[in-house]
Motif scaffolding. Structure first.
Motif, PDB file in Angstrom:
ATOM      1  N   LEU A  89     -16.266  87.603  16.128  1.00  0.00           N
ATOM      2  CA  LEU A  89     -16.934  88.433  17.137  1.00  0.00           C
ATOM      3  C   LEU A  89     -18.396  88.012  17.243  1.00  0.00           C
ATOM      4  CD1 LEU A  89     -15.434  91.887  16.200  1.00  0.00           C
ATOM      5  CD2 LEU A  89     -14.814  90.398  18.114  1.00  0.00           C
ATOM      6  N   ILE A  90     -18.868  87.970  18.473  1.00  0.00           N
ATOM      7  CA  ILE A  90     -20.222  87.456  18.709  1.00  0.00           C
ATOM      8  C   ILE A  90     -21.217  88.615  18.763  1.00  0.00           C
ATOM      9  CG2 ILE A  90     -21.663  86.245  20.416  1.00  0.00           C
ATOM     10  CD1 ILE A  90     -19.646  84.476  18.849  1.00  0.00           C
ATOM     11  N   LYS A  91     -22.317  88.412  18.032  1.00  0.00           N
ATOM     12  CA  LYS A  91     -23.397  89.417  18.025  1.00  0.00           C
ATOM     13  C   LYS A  91     -24.739  88.668  18.132  1.00  0.00           C
ATOM     14  CE  LYS A  91     -20.755  93.006  16.767  1.00  0.00           C
ATOM     15  NZ  LYS A  91     -19.502  92.344  16.640  1.00  0.00           N
ATOM     16  N   PRO A  92     -25.808  89.346  18.579  1.00  0.00           N
ATOM     17  CA  PRO A  92     -27.115  88.662  18.666  1.00  0.00           C
ATOM     18  C   PRO A  92     -27.729  88.385  17.288  1.00  0.00           C
ATOM     19  CG  PRO A  92     -27.061  90.643  20.043  1.00  0.00           C
ATOM     20  CD  PRO A  92     -25.858  90.701  19.143  1.00  0.00           C
ATOM     21  N   LYS A  93     -28.322  87.216  17.166  1.00  0.00           N
ATOM     22  CA  LYS A  93     -29.064  86.858  15.953  1.00  0.00           C
ATOM     23  C   LYS A  93     -30.477  86.450  16.393  1.00  0.00           C
ATOM     24  CE  LYS A  93     -29.240  83.399  12.292  1.00  0.00           C
ATOM     25  NZ  LYS A  93     -28.485  82.410  11.509  1.00  0.00           N
ATOM     26  N   ALA A  94     -31.485  86.858  15.632  1.00  0.00           N
ATOM     27  CA  ALA A  94     -32.871  86.562  16.045  1.00  0.00           C
ATOM     28  C   ALA A  94     -33.549  85.611  15.069  1.00  0.00           C
ATOM     29  CB  ALA A  94     -33.678  87.848  16.142  1.00  0.00           C
ATOM     30  N   TYR A  95     -34.325  84.698  15.635  1.00  0.00           N
ATOM     31  CA  TYR A  95     -35.259  83.879  14.863  1.00  0.00           C
ATOM     32  C   TYR A  95     -36.654  84.387  15.216  1.00  0.00           C
ATOM     33  CZ  TYR A  95     -31.388  80.776  13.880  1.00  0.00           C
ATOM     34  OH  TYR A  95     -30.203  80.270  13.439  1.00  0.00           O
ATOM     35  N   VAL A  96     -37.443  84.675  14.183  1.00  0.00           N
ATOM     36  CA  VAL A  96     -38.714  85.353  14.419  1.00  0.00           C
ATOM     37  C   VAL A  96     -39.864  84.577  13.756  1.00  0.00           C
ATOM     38  CG1 VAL A  96     -40.008  87.434  13.780  1.00  0.00           C
ATOM     39  CG2 VAL A  96     -37.711  87.644  14.723  1.00  0.00           C
ATOM     40  N   VAL A  97     -40.937  84.384  14.518  1.00  0.00           N
ATOM     41  CA  VAL A  97     -42.185  83.834  13.949  1.00  0.00           C
ATOM     42  C   VAL A  97     -43.149  85.016  13.801  1.00  0.00           C
ATOM     43  CG1 VAL A  97     -44.109  82.232  14.283  1.00  0.00           C
ATOM     44  CG2 VAL A  97     -41.822  81.624  15.117  1.00  0.00           C
ATOM     45  N   LEU A  98     -43.657  85.187  12.580  1.00  0.00           N
ATOM     46  CA  LEU A  98     -44.560  86.321  12.321  1.00  0.00           C
ATOM     47  C   LEU A  98     -46.009  85.925  12.583  1.00  0.00           C
ATOM     48  CD1 LEU A  98     -42.885  87.574   9.038  1.00  0.00           C
ATOM     49  CD2 LEU A  98     -42.736  88.622  11.308  1.00  0.00           C
TER      50      LEU A  98
ATOM     51  N   PRO B 215     -27.881 100.086  22.153  1.00  0.00           N
ATOM     52  CA  PRO B 215     -27.568  99.891  20.742  1.00  0.00           C
ATOM     53  C   PRO B 215     -26.812  98.601  20.407  1.00  0.00           C
ATOM     54  CG  PRO B 215     -26.445 101.816  21.670  1.00  0.00           C
ATOM     55  CD  PRO B 215     -27.435 101.358  22.685  1.00  0.00           C
ATOM     56  N   TRP B 216     -25.984  98.110  21.328  1.00  0.00           N
ATOM     57  CA  TRP B 216     -25.216  96.900  20.982  1.00  0.00           C
ATOM     58  C   TRP B 216     -26.071  95.628  21.038  1.00  0.00           C
ATOM     59  CZ3 TRP B 216     -24.737  99.390  25.713  1.00  0.00           C
ATOM     60  CH2 TRP B 216     -25.077  98.652  26.827  1.00  0.00           C
ATOM     61  N   LYS B 217     -27.322  95.758  21.490  1.00  0.00           N
ATOM     62  CA  LYS B 217     -28.132  94.560  21.710  1.00  0.00           C
ATOM     63  C   LYS B 217     -29.001  94.152  20.520  1.00  0.00           C
ATOM     64  CE  LYS B 217     -28.375  95.289  26.673  1.00  0.00           C
ATOM     65  NZ  LYS B 217     -29.201  95.485  27.852  1.00  0.00           N
ATOM     66  N   TYR B 218     -29.137  95.004  19.538  1.00  0.00           N
ATOM     67  CA  TYR B 218     -30.102  94.671  18.480  1.00  0.00           C
ATOM     68  C   TYR B 218     -29.598  93.488  17.646  1.00  0.00           C
ATOM     69  CZ  TYR B 218     -27.581  96.550  14.450  1.00  0.00           C
ATOM     70  OH  TYR B 218     -26.677  96.719  13.443  1.00  0.00           O
ATOM     71  N   PRO B 219     -30.497  92.674  17.077  1.00  0.00           N
ATOM     72  CA  PRO B 219     -30.052  91.508  16.308  1.00  0.00           C
ATOM     73  C   PRO B 219     -29.481  91.934  14.958  1.00  0.00           C
ATOM     74  CG  PRO B 219     -32.442  91.643  16.313  1.00  0.00           C
ATOM     75  CD  PRO B 219     -31.961  92.783  17.149  1.00  0.00           C
ATOM     76  N   ARG B 220     -28.248  91.508  14.683  1.00  0.00           N
ATOM     77  CA  ARG B 220     -27.613  91.894  13.400  1.00  0.00           C
ATOM     78  C   ARG B 220     -28.162  91.051  12.252  1.00  0.00           C
ATOM     79  NH1 ARG B 220     -26.029  93.980  17.759  1.00  0.00           N
ATOM     80  NH2 ARG B 220     -23.980  94.966  17.969  1.00  0.00           N
ATOM     81  N   TRP B 221     -28.717  89.879  12.591  1.00  0.00           N
ATOM     82  CA  TRP B 221     -29.308  88.997  11.575  1.00  0.00           C
ATOM     83  C   TRP B 221     -30.698  88.585  12.058  1.00  0.00           C
ATOM     84  CZ3 TRP B 221     -24.726  88.276  14.144  1.00  0.00           C
ATOM     85  CH2 TRP B 221     -23.560  88.488  13.416  1.00  0.00           C
ATOM     86  N   ILE B 222     -31.632  88.475  11.119  1.00  0.00           N
ATOM     87  CA  ILE B 222     -32.967  87.981  11.490  1.00  0.00           C
ATOM     88  C   ILE B 222     -33.373  86.896  10.502  1.00  0.00           C
ATOM     89  CG2 ILE B 222     -35.427  88.558  11.710  1.00  0.00           C
ATOM     90  CD1 ILE B 222     -34.670  91.292  12.704  1.00  0.00           C
ATOM     91  N   GLU B 223     -33.744  85.744  11.049  1.00  0.00           N
ATOM     92  CA  GLU B 223     -34.267  84.657  10.202  1.00  0.00           C
ATOM     93  C   GLU B 223     -35.726  84.430  10.568  1.00  0.00           C
ATOM     94  OE1 GLU B 223     -32.563  80.587   9.707  1.00  0.00           O
ATOM     95  OE2 GLU B 223     -30.677  81.723   9.525  1.00  0.00           O
ATOM     96  N   PHE B 224     -36.566  84.277   9.534  1.00  0.00           N
ATOM     97  CA  PHE B 224     -37.993  84.061   9.802  1.00  0.00           C
ATOM     98  C   PHE B 224     -38.279  82.559   9.819  1.00  0.00           C
ATOM     99  CE2 PHE B 224     -37.649  88.340   8.023  1.00  0.00           C
ATOM    100  CZ  PHE B 224     -38.287  89.049   9.038  1.00  0.00           C
ATOM    101  N   MET B 225     -39.069  82.126  10.799  1.00  0.00           N
ATOM    102  CA  MET B 225     -39.351  80.699  10.995  1.00  0.00           C
ATOM    103  C   MET B 225     -40.872  80.493  11.108  1.00  0.00           C
ATOM    104  SD  MET B 225     -36.243  79.303  11.964  1.00  0.00           S
ATOM    105  CE  MET B 225     -36.418  78.015  13.188  1.00  0.00           C
ATOM    106  N   ASP B 226     -41.313  79.241  10.890  1.00  0.00           N
ATOM    107  CA  ASP B 226     -42.731  78.929  11.108  1.00  0.00           C
ATOM    108  C   ASP B 226     -43.019  78.680  12.583  1.00  0.00           C
ATOM    109  OD1 ASP B 226     -43.287  79.175   8.482  1.00  0.00           O
ATOM    110  OD2 ASP B 226     -42.963  77.044   8.027  1.00  0.00           O
ATOM    111  N   THR B 227     -42.068  78.014  13.261  1.00  0.00           N
ATOM    112  CA  THR B 227     -42.209  77.746  14.705  1.00  0.00           C
ATOM    113  C   THR B 227     -40.827  77.823  15.341  1.00  0.00           C
ATOM    114  OG1 THR B 227     -41.885  75.394  14.315  1.00  0.00           O
ATOM    115  CG2 THR B 227     -44.172  76.130  14.546  1.00  0.00           C
ATOM    116  N   LEU B 228     -40.799  77.892  16.656  1.00  0.00           N
ATOM    117  CA  LEU B 228     -39.530  77.866  17.391  1.00  0.00           C
ATOM    118  C   LEU B 228     -39.453  76.555  18.173  1.00  0.00           C
ATOM    119  CD1 LEU B 228     -39.500  81.505  18.817  1.00  0.00           C
ATOM    120  CD2 LEU B 228     -38.213  80.619  16.859  1.00  0.00           C
ATOM    121  N   PRO B 229     -38.246  76.009  18.358  1.00  0.00           N
ATOM    122  CA  PRO B 229     -38.151  74.765  19.137  1.00  0.00           C
ATOM    123  C   PRO B 229     -38.439  75.028  20.612  1.00  0.00           C
ATOM    124  CG  PRO B 229     -35.963  75.558  18.529  1.00  0.00           C
ATOM    125  CD  PRO B 229     -36.943  76.474  17.873  1.00  0.00           C
TER     126      PRO B 229
END
Ligand code: 3SK
Length: 513
Positions: A448-457, A481-495
């Motif tokens: 099942l597909i859910k949103p995942k976020a990559y985040v630069v702080l 409610p179904w839109k929130y990211p179920r996973w969050i990964e922290f990154m230094d930069t985004l491509p």
């Protein structure tokens, strides 16, 4: 209406001499100030210098050049003399230049001296390439642009081009495949200034305009050359990379009235709480943004701190400049505004049927490119009759404002509901600790597909499990409610692409391993 013979360089450059603007400042660069008379003379000298090389009409001249007075001299000079300038991104690896020189069959490359080391490997084994000209103080052992200009005559009769002749190319990077040469016509430059720059941006002769986007981007080319030269305004150029401190310095030193930025840069300038109007330009009256959608929160914070609204718009290399835009006085942050008068927009579903509220955006208007060079299939897919397919998904609200949802292939379907990655990213960056975010689909292990976020702080913020929980509940409080990211990964930069567009497909590839 155009005369039978129309040369855009005569229109945009020579006209100022007959309209008595010869002594007015056309360009300010890192080295000095140049009047419209200086500019016209440099353009003529460049055109004559290219003619002296014995080039045939329509020969491509590839420009790998930093922003400065030599850029408009070469660009308009080549065009005026009937050749085809091809400005390209200055930040590319050699293999991209190798492709562009070979693909365009450029007979001449003009390269800024500082860029020569990264370009040199691309210059070998190019059967059509006869001349490499270096813009810089030493020339590094090759012919120097300054010497060629000095030796050339200061008057030049424009080549008898027509409005439908190819005037210049730009390379469009897209999200996949090798860059494609986008061929633009002499008439297209006038269309962007008549439809967008004057009526929407409201540029006039008294404006001083600074574009953080460089001249080799379609966005920067319009902001920094077409628009000011259409009305006799002044353009400010900066050669270095547009970092927040560099942009703030130019805003302070040259006090522009119009600033053209991109969302990442607006957000990065705002991230330093000490940046505000008092450190920028007291004359700033209008800002524009393009390249990717401007998050609502960024627009509102900028306007509050800098006292000038941002007209967010969307354009493309294929359409040359902005075709959807917010208008002064009716800005709705978080939207791309409405079609610029003179352009038509339609939304189309996956069956090619026009729909009223959500679909892929197609645009019709007089600045559309003539097609891609040597890419028949891609041209047929993108330039469909009078319509240009943008590859962007939009919704249109009841008031006619367009809301960006993502690239056509970036949309995420969660439990049968479409999720716009842009909406979730916008919610994330409203959090005070988040600088940037990208959202992609991720398999939850059960298919099942859910949103995942990559985040630069933001600088100085530590990533930890508590912050992840905090961000998830923050987003839940802002979107369905179904839109929130179920996973969050922290990154230094985004491509990102060279034009600053987020490359979610790269994160998808990375995510899938
Ligand atoms: O990306 C954009 O929005 C854009 C705007 C103006 C000209 C060119 C481009 C790609």
């Amino acid at each position: 209406a155009f005369d039978r013979y129309y040369n855009a360089a005569s229109d945009f450059i020579d006209r100022h001499l007959t309209e008595e603007r010869g002594d007015k400042t056309a360009v300010i660069d890192d080295a000095g100030t140049y009047t419209y008379r200086d500019l016209a003379e440099r353009v003529n000298r460049a055109g004559n210098a290219f003619r002296a090389l014995g080039l045939k009409p329509e020969t491509r001249i590839l420009m790998i050049m930093l922003d400065g007075i030599d850029f408009p001299a070469v660009y308009w000079g080549a065009m005026k003399a009937g050749f085809v300038p091809v400005p390209v991104n200055t930040l590319l690896p050699a293999h991209n230049y190798q492709h562009m020189i070979g693909d365009s069959r450029a007979q001449v490359v003009v390269v800024s001296e500082a860029l020569l080391p990264s370009v040199e490997p691309a210059l070998a084994n190019q059967p059509c390439l006869d001349h490499v000209i270096v813009a810089g103080s030493t020339g590094a052992g090759r012919p120097r642009l300054a010497d060629l200009l000095a030796a050339a005559a200061p008057d030049l009769e424009a080549a008898p081009t027509t409005s439908d002749d190819v005037a210049f190319w730009l390379y469009s990077s897209g999200s996949t495949g090798a860059p494609k040469g986008v061929r633009h016509l002499h008439r297209n430059l006038r269309a962007t200034s008549d439809l967008y720059a004057v009526p929407v941006l409201g540029i006039g002769e008294d404006d001083v305009i600074f574009s953080a986007a460089k001249l080799f981007f379609a966005y920067g080319l319009g902001n920094g050359m077409t628009f000011p030269f259409a009305v006799g305004a002044t353009a400010v150029y900066m050669a270095e990379r547009p970092t927040p401190p560099a942009v703030m310095r130019v805003l302070r030193e040259h006090q522009p009235t119009i600033y053209c930025g991109v969302p990442t840069l607006y957000a990065a300038i705002l991230a330093d709480e000490s940046n505000d109007r008092s450190k920028a330009s007291a004359r700033l009256r209008r800002c524009i943004s393009a390249g990717e959608a401007l998050p609502e929160d960024v627009g509102k914070r900028w306007e509050a701190r800098f006292g000038a609204e941002i007209l967010d718009g969307v354009g493309s290399t294929e359409m040359l400049h902005i075709f959807l835009s917010n208008q002064p006085g009716s800005v709705r942050y978080g939207t791309s505004g409405k079609p610029v008068p003179g352009y038509e927009a339609r939304l189309v579903d996956e069956h090619g049927t026009e729909v009223s509220d959500f679909g892929e955006l197609h645009i019709k208007g007089p600045s559309a490119a003539d097609g891609y060079w040597n890419q028949r299939d891609k041209s047929l897919m993108t330039f469909v009759g009078p319509w240009t397919v943008t590859g962007d998904k939009y919704t249109r609200d009841a008031d006619g404002y367009y809301h960006y949802c993502g690239r056509a292939d970036d949309m995420i379907k969660v439990s049968g509901n479409w999720v716009s990655p842009f909406e979730v990213e916008s919610a994330l960056i409203e959090h005070p600790k988040v600088l940037e975010a990208a959202v992609i689909p991720h398999d939850d292990g059960d298919g099942l597909i859910k949103p995942k976020a990559y985040v630069v702080l933001k600088d100085g913020v530590e990533a930890d499990g508590d912050l992840e929980i905090e961000l998830k509940s923050f987003v839940k409080s802002k979107v369905a409610p179904w839109k929130y990211p179920r996973w969050i990964e922290f990154m230094d930069t985004l491509p990102k692409t060279a034009t600053g567009k987020l490359q979610r497909f790269k994160l998808r590839e990375m995510d899938q391993g």
